[in-house]
Scaffold this motif. Structure first.
Motif, PDB file in Angstrom:
ATOM      1  N   ASP A   1       0.810  -1.216   0.000  1.00 16.35           N
ATOM      2  CA  ASP A   1       0.000   0.000   0.000  1.00 16.35           C
ATOM      3  C   ASP A   1       0.844   1.266   0.000  1.00 16.35           C
ATOM      4  OD1 ASP A   1       0.999  -0.487   2.501  1.00 16.35           O
ATOM      5  OD2 ASP A   1      -0.936  -0.530   3.530  1.00 16.35           O
ATOM      6  N   ILE A   2       2.152   1.116  -0.297  1.00 18.89           N
ATOM      7  CA  ILE A   2       3.072   2.254  -0.321  1.00 18.89           C
ATOM      8  C   ILE A   2       3.424   2.585  -1.771  1.00 18.89           C
ATOM      9  CG2 ILE A   2       5.362   3.089   0.330  1.00 18.89           C
ATOM     10  CD1 ILE A   2       5.209   1.204   2.746  1.00 18.89           C
ATOM     11  N   SER A   3       3.433   3.861  -2.107  1.00 14.35           N
ATOM     12  CA  SER A   3       3.872   4.300  -3.432  1.00 14.35           C
ATOM     13  C   SER A   3       4.853   5.453  -3.277  1.00 14.35           C
ATOM     14  CB  SER A   3       2.681   4.737  -4.289  1.00 14.35           C
ATOM     15  OG  SER A   3       2.033   5.866  -3.729  1.00 14.35           O
ATOM     16  N   ALA A   4       5.797   5.534  -4.212  1.00 10.27           N
ATOM     17  CA  ALA A   4       6.799   6.604  -4.189  1.00 10.27           C
ATOM     18  C   ALA A   4       6.936   7.164  -5.595  1.00 10.27           C
ATOM     19  CB  ALA A   4       8.139   6.081  -3.685  1.00 10.27           C
ATOM     20  N   ASP A   5       6.872   8.470  -5.711  1.00 14.00           N
ATOM     21  CA  ASP A   5       7.033   9.160  -6.987  1.00 14.00           C
ATOM     22  C   ASP A   5       8.497   9.559  -7.132  1.00 14.00           C
ATOM     23  OD1 ASP A   5       7.152  11.208  -9.016  1.00 14.00           O
ATOM     24  OD2 ASP A   5       4.979  11.387  -8.854  1.00 14.00           O
ATOM     25  N   LEU A   6       9.168   9.015  -8.149  1.00 14.79           N
ATOM     26  CA  LEU A   6      10.595   9.272  -8.323  1.00 14.79           C
ATOM     27  C   LEU A   6      10.892  10.693  -8.779  1.00 14.79           C
ATOM     28  CD1 LEU A   6      11.675   5.944 -10.049  1.00 14.79           C
ATOM     29  CD2 LEU A   6      11.809   6.534  -7.633  1.00 14.79           C
TER      30      LEU A   6
ATOM     31  N   MET B   1       9.693  12.798  -5.479  1.00 11.99           N
ATOM     32  CA  MET B   1      10.243  12.172  -4.267  1.00 11.99           C
ATOM     33  C   MET B   1       9.245  12.237  -3.115  1.00 11.99           C
ATOM     34  SD  MET B   1      13.062  10.835  -5.113  1.00 11.99           S
ATOM     35  CE  MET B   1      13.991  10.487  -3.615  1.00 11.99           C
ATOM     36  N   GLU B   2       7.973  12.086  -3.437  1.00 12.32           N
ATOM     37  CA  GLU B   2       6.925  12.009  -2.422  1.00 12.32           C
ATOM     38  C   GLU B   2       6.498  10.557  -2.245  1.00 12.32           C
ATOM     39  OE1 GLU B   2       4.716  16.350  -2.886  1.00 12.32           O
ATOM     40  OE2 GLU B   2       3.788  14.553  -3.747  1.00 12.32           O
ATOM     41  N   CYS B   3       6.307  10.166  -0.994  1.00 17.34           N
ATOM     42  CA  CYS B   3       5.870   8.809  -0.670  1.00 17.34           C
ATOM     43  C   CYS B   3       4.485   8.866  -0.039  1.00 17.34           C
ATOM     44  CB  CYS B   3       6.858   8.131   0.279  1.00 17.34           C
ATOM     45  SG  CYS B   3       8.517   7.960  -0.404  1.00 17.34           S
ATOM     46  N   ARG B   4       3.651   7.902  -0.411  1.00 14.61           N
ATOM     47  CA  ARG B   4       2.283   7.880   0.093  1.00 14.61           C
ATOM     48  C   ARG B   4       1.916   6.496   0.603  1.00 14.61           C
ATOM     49  NH1 ARG B   4      -0.506  12.495  -1.435  1.00 14.61           N
ATOM     50  NH2 ARG B   4       0.671  13.826  -2.893  1.00 14.61           N
ATOM     51  N   LEU B   5       1.035   6.473   1.577  1.00 14.86           N
ATOM     52  CA  LEU B   5       0.482   5.234   2.116  1.00 14.86           C
ATOM     53  C   LEU B   5      -1.024   5.284   1.896  1.00 14.86           C
ATOM     54  CD1 LEU B   5       0.955   2.620   3.904  1.00 14.86           C
ATOM     55  CD2 LEU B   5       0.219   4.049   5.808  1.00 14.86           C
TER      56      LEU B   5
ATOM     57  N   ALA C   1       0.955   6.171  10.371  1.00 18.14           N
ATOM     58  CA  ALA C   1       0.027   6.557   9.309  1.00 18.14           C
ATOM     59  C   ALA C   1      -0.980   5.450   9.006  1.00 18.14           C
ATOM     60  CB  ALA C   1       0.800   6.925   8.043  1.00 18.14           C
ATOM     61  N   GLY C   2      -0.911   4.364   9.782  1.00 13.78           N
ATOM     62  CA  GLY C   2      -1.858   3.268   9.600  1.00 13.78           C
ATOM     63  C   GLY C   2      -1.346   2.114   8.774  1.00 13.78           C
ATOM     64  N   GLY C   3      -0.075   2.147   8.423  1.00  9.20           N
ATOM     65  CA  GLY C   3       0.495   1.068   7.624  1.00  9.20           C
ATOM     66  C   GLY C   3       1.043  -0.057   8.473  1.00  9.20           C
ATOM     67  N   LYS C   4       1.378  -1.148   7.828  1.00 12.24           N
ATOM     68  CA  LYS C   4       1.963  -2.299   8.508  1.00 12.24           C
ATOM     69  C   LYS C   4       3.475  -2.155   8.560  1.00 12.24           C
ATOM     70  CE  LYS C   4      -1.736  -5.415   7.019  1.00 12.24           C
ATOM     71  NZ  LYS C   4      -2.069  -6.651   6.258  1.00 12.24           N
ATOM     72  N   ASP C   5       4.070  -2.785   9.535  1.00 10.84           N
ATOM     73  CA  ASP C   5       5.527  -2.740   9.673  1.00 10.84           C
ATOM     74  C   ASP C   5       6.125  -3.837   8.810  1.00 10.84           C
ATOM     75  OD1 ASP C   5       8.117  -2.352  10.368  1.00 10.84           O
ATOM     76  OD2 ASP C   5       7.913  -2.988  12.444  1.00 10.84           O
ATOM     77  N   TYR C   6       6.480  -3.460   7.580  1.00 10.68           N
ATOM     78  CA  TYR C   6       7.015  -4.435   6.637  1.00 10.68           C
ATOM     79  C   TYR C   6       8.504  -4.690   6.838  1.00 10.68           C
ATOM     80  CZ  TYR C   6       2.695  -3.418   4.053  1.00 10.68           C
ATOM     81  OH  TYR C   6       1.379  -3.257   3.681  1.00 10.68           O
ATOM     82  N   ILE C   7       9.168  -3.854   7.625  1.00 15.63           N
ATOM     83  CA  ILE C   7      10.618  -3.957   7.787  1.00 15.63           C
ATOM     84  C   ILE C   7      10.924  -4.832   8.996  1.00 15.63           C
ATOM     85  CG2 ILE C   7      12.771  -2.688   8.137  1.00 15.63           C
ATOM     86  CD1 ILE C   7      11.339  -0.215   6.963  1.00 15.63           C
ATOM     87  N   SER C   8      11.597  -5.922   8.759  1.00 13.48           N
ATOM     88  CA  SER C   8      11.965  -6.815   9.861  1.00 13.48           C
ATOM     89  C   SER C   8      13.450  -6.666  10.163  1.00 13.48           C
ATOM     90  CB  SER C   8      11.650  -8.271   9.513  1.00 13.48           C
ATOM     91  OG  SER C   8      12.375  -8.684   8.368  1.00 13.48           O
ATOM     92  N   THR C   9      13.798  -6.856  11.427  1.00 11.23           N
ATOM     93  CA  THR C   9      15.189  -6.772  11.865  1.00 11.23           C
ATOM     94  C   THR C   9      15.823  -8.153  11.818  1.00 11.23           C
ATOM     95  OG1 THR C   9      14.674  -4.919  13.331  1.00 11.23           O
ATOM     96  CG2 THR C   9      16.726  -6.120  13.750  1.00 11.23           C
ATOM     97  N   VAL C  10      16.964  -8.243  11.154  1.00  8.27           N
ATOM     98  CA  VAL C  10      17.759  -9.468  11.160  1.00  8.27           C
ATOM     99  C   VAL C  10      18.871  -9.226  12.173  1.00  8.27           C
ATOM    100  CG1 VAL C  10      19.078 -11.119   9.796  1.00  8.27           C
ATOM    101  CG2 VAL C  10      17.228  -9.810   8.721  1.00  8.27           C
TER     102      VAL C  10
END
Length: 226
Positions: A131-136, A139-143, A206-215
Motif C-alpha cells: 500500500d506504499i507508493s513513491a514518486d521518483l 520524491m513524495e511517498c504515500r500510504l 500513518a496506519g500502515g503495517k511494519d514491513y521492515i523486519s530486523t535481522v
C-alpha cells in the motif's frame, strides 16, 4: 538517486559533487579508472558521470566494460573534447549523453533528470510496494494515497528497501547507499538504526503495517506479509 562521478581533477570533482549533494543526490567520486571500476563492482549507481581522460586509463574503455558486463547505469560523458568524433564514439559505446567542459552545473543536473525520466521503467515514475507508493520525480511517498512526511534520507531509505525487497540489507550497505563516501571515515554505522526506526514509526503511525523486519546482528529486510 545515487551517482558515481569519475573525474580526476580534484577541484572540479569537489565542485560537481558538492552541487549534486545540494540537489539531494548521493554522489560518490572516483579519480581513476581502477577506482571507478572497483566502485562499480561493489555498488549500484543510477547514473555515472564519466570523464574520458583519466590518469590510468580511458573513460571510453570503462564505458565499454560497463556495457559488456551488463551494467545498466545511465552514463553521461563529460569531456574537454568538443570534436564530433569523440561525441559519436561515446554515444556509440552506450553513453546516454555527452557534455563538453566547461559547463554550467545546472545543465548537468537537467541532463541527469532528463535521462532518468527517459530510462525509468516505472509508469508515471511510480515505485510501489503493497500500500506504499513513491514518486521518483517529486520524491513524495504515500500510504494508501496519504502523503507520508518523510525526510530526504528516509525517502531514499524507503526506496532502497523497495528496490531490494526480500533481501537482507546490512547496516553497512544501507549506510554506504545513503551517505556514499562519507561512511569511509566513520567508526560506527549504528546511526542507521535510528533512521530505520523513524521510517518504521512514520509508516505505522500513518496506519500502515511494519514491513521492515530486523535481522539481529546483521541488518534489515523488507518483506510482504504472508
Amino acid at each position: 538517486m545515487k551517482i558515481l562521478l569519475v573525474e580526476d581533477h580534484p577541484e572540479l570533482a569537489k565542485s560537481i559533487a558538492g552541487y549534486l549533494a545540494q540537489e539531494h543526490y548521493i554522489c560518490e567520486v572516483a579519480g581513476t579508472f581502477d577506482g571507478a571500476r572497483e566502485k562499480l563492482a561493489l555498488f549500484t549507481y543510477d547514473c555515472v558521470v564519466l570523464d574520458i581522460m583519466l590518469p590510468d586509463g580511458n573513460g571510453l574503455n570503462l564505458l565499454k566494460l560497463l556495457r559488456k558486463e551488463g551494467v545498466e547505469s545511465s552514463v553521461i560523458i563529460i569531456s574537454a573534447h568538443n570534436a564530433l568524433d569523440f561525441k559519436l564514439a561515446g554515444l556509440s559505446e552506450g553513453a546516454d549523453d555527452y557534455l563538453t567542459k566547461p559547463f554550467p552545473l545546472p545543465e548537468l543536473h537537467a541532463r541527469i533528470k532528463a535521462i532518468m525520466r527517459r530510462r525509468s521503467p516505472h509508469k508515471n515514475n511510480l515505485v510501489t510496494f503493497q500500500d506504499i507508493s513513491a514518486d521518483l520525480e517529486s520524491m513524495e511517498c504515500r500510504l494508501n494515497g496519504k502523503l507520508l512526511n518523510l525526510t530526504r534520507k528516509e525517502t531514499n531509505l524507503l526506496l532502497y528497501f523497495i528496490n531490494n525487497k526480500g533481501r537482507m540489507l546490512t547496516r553497512q550497505a544501507i549506510a554506504a547507499h545513503l551517505w556514499g563516501d562519507y561512511t569511509d571515515n566513520l567508526d560506527s554505522v549504528d546511526f542507521v538504526y535510528q533512521h530505520v526506526k523513524n521510517l518504521r514509526k512514520k509508516i505505522t503511525d500513518a496506519g500502515g503495517k511494519d514491513y521492515i523486519s530486523t535481522v539481529y546482528g546483521f541488518g534489515y529486510k523488507l518483506n510482504a506479509p504472508d
